[in-house]
Structures are given as C-alpha cells and as structure tokens.
Motif scaffolding. Structure first.
Motif, PDB file in Angstrom:
ATOM      1  N   ILE A  89      29.585  14.847  71.850  1.00  0.00           N
ATOM      2  CA  ILE A  89      30.237  14.898  73.170  1.00  0.00           C
ATOM      3  C   ILE A  89      29.887  16.218  73.857  1.00  0.00           C
ATOM      4  N   GLU A  90      30.079  17.325  73.128  1.00  0.00           N
ATOM      5  CA  GLU A  90      29.797  18.662  73.675  1.00  0.00           C
ATOM      6  C   GLU A  90      28.353  18.805  74.131  1.00  0.00           C
ATOM      7  N   ASN A  91      27.427  18.199  73.373  1.00  0.00           N
ATOM      8  CA  ASN A  91      25.998  18.326  73.670  1.00  0.00           C
ATOM      9  C   ASN A  91      25.506  17.310  74.708  1.00  0.00           C
ATOM     10  N   GLY A  92      26.396  16.482  75.226  1.00  0.00           N
ATOM     11  CA  GLY A  92      26.004  15.491  76.231  1.00  0.00           C
ATOM     12  C   GLY A  92      25.107  14.396  75.687  1.00  0.00           C
ATOM     13  N   GLU A  93      25.285  14.056  74.404  1.00  0.00           N
ATOM     14  CA  GLU A  93      24.419  13.074  73.757  1.00  0.00           C
ATOM     15  C   GLU A  93      24.926  11.638  73.880  1.00  0.00           C
ATOM     16  N   GLU A  99      32.341  14.782  67.999  1.00  0.00           N
ATOM     17  CA  GLU A  99      32.771  15.762  68.999  1.00  0.00           C
ATOM     18  C   GLU A  99      31.625  16.704  69.388  1.00  0.00           C
ATOM     19  N   LYS A 100      30.744  16.993  68.428  1.00  0.00           N
ATOM     20  CA  LYS A 100      29.560  17.803  68.727  1.00  0.00           C
ATOM     21  C   LYS A 100      28.639  17.033  69.674  1.00  0.00           C
ATOM     22  N   GLU A 153      33.868  15.382  63.511  1.00  0.00           N
ATOM     23  CA  GLU A 153      33.228  16.640  63.906  1.00  0.00           C
ATOM     24  C   GLU A 153      31.857  16.385  64.538  1.00  0.00           C
ATOM     25  N   TYR A 185      36.871   7.498  67.495  1.00  0.00           N
ATOM     26  CA  TYR A 185      35.976   7.557  68.638  1.00  0.00           C
ATOM     27  C   TYR A 185      34.957   6.408  68.547  1.00  0.00           C
TER      28      TYR A 185
END
Length: 192
Positions: free
Chosen positions: A65-69, A62-63, A59, A80
């Motif tokens: 990834i979403e935040n472009g970190e 994936e967060k 989780e 991952y």
C-alpha cells in the motif's frame, strides 16, 4: 500489439456478478484475463498461492500500500484484499483485456487511477428482488442479511459513477449486453 482494456464489473452483493461473468467469459473473442488478487487471509484447503490469490502477510500488504503497488484494496473482516498493479499491467501489456470483479469501494479507486477503464455496474430489477435473492441463499444469519441489504442500498447510490449500467433481470441477457459492450470497445481500440 495493442494494450489490453481494463474492465470493471461491479454491483451489490447478490446481484449475480459471478453468474453473469461465467456466461460471457467463455467468449474467446473477448480475450479476457483475470488478475489474481492479493490477500492477508490464510489459504483455504485446495487454494494455491499465485493461482487463487497471492497470499501475503499483513506487513507485506501494508508495505505494498505504502509503495503504491496496488491498483485498489480494501479491508474486510480483518483481512486485506487488493489488486496488484504489476499483474494488471503485465496482462494488459500482453494484449489481454483484464476483468476486475470488484466491490464499489475498489471500483472507485480504480476509476480514479485508470480513467480509461470500462466500468459496468450490475443492478437488480428491484431492491425487493435483491433481498429475495440474498435471503434465498439461506447461508447467513439475519444480522448479516441486514448488513448486506444496507450496504447494497448505499452502493446503488454510486451507480452513476459507472459508464454502463446493466440490469440483471435475466442473467443470459445481462451477459450478452456486457459481451456487446466489451466487443464494441475492442473494435474501437482496433480502429484507433
């Protein structure tokens, strides 16, 4: 203080990336640092969070990834793996030259985000020699060997996306060539 370089070292499995890296990374003139990767896999015995990897949950990854970190990431065998952008930037801002030893998929992502990255692709002298090296490990079943060879064949098609191509016929010579490439880029940056 000048910002450090970003160096990508890539190539197919079995080509000798780790062996070559161990040879040239001892040269203090290169001022190299390795960014610690993030993973969702469980720590192995003796591994330390923040040293070997940043261990995290699926989780949280994936967060990120979403935040472009993440500078790059991939999923492999249900877990991952990725390179935290914040860590790479911190090291580069400290003047360190950051070396990423990553797969072709990750290298492509890094090249898109950081066109100034120095990308080096290590090739085997031949596909037959690569097969001999992979089989010589005697650590994997035939099915996995075939998967690695098929993947290597596909990765070899990506070679021209890299700034430099180094053949690993002799690990010492390959390491010296990579060392020369990095030193030349350091010199170019100092003269800007």
């Amino acid at each position: 203080m000048k910002r450090g370089l970003l160096i990508i070292l890539s190539g197919p499995s079995g080509v000798g990336k780790g062996t070559i890296r161990k040879i040239f990374s001892e040269d203090e003139r290169l001022n190299l640092a390795y960014s610690t990767s993030m993973t969702t896999r469980k720590p192995r015995e003796g591994e330390q969070d923040g040293v070997d990897y940043f261990f995290t949950t699926r989780e949280e990854f994936e967060k990120a990834i979403e935040n472009g970190e993440l500078l790059e990431y991939a999923e492999f065998v249900g877990n991952y793996y990725g390179t935290p952008l914040k860590e790479v930037n911190r090291l580069r801002d400290e003047g360190k030259n950051v070396l990423l030893e990553i797969e072709v998929q990750g290298a492509t992502q890094v090249q898109q985000k950081c066109p100034d990255a120095i990308s080096i692709f290590i090739v085997p002298p031949s596909m037959e020699e690569l097969e001999r090296r992979i089989r010589g490990r005697r650590t994997e079943p035939e099915e996995i060997v075939q998967q690695r060879l098929a993947k290597a064949s596909n990765e070899m098609k990506m070679v021209y996306q890299y700034k430099y191509i180094v053949c690993n016929d002799d690990p010492q010579l390959a390491a010296e060539l990579i060392e020369t490439i990095i030193l030349r880029h350091i010199e170019l940056e100092e003269n800007k």
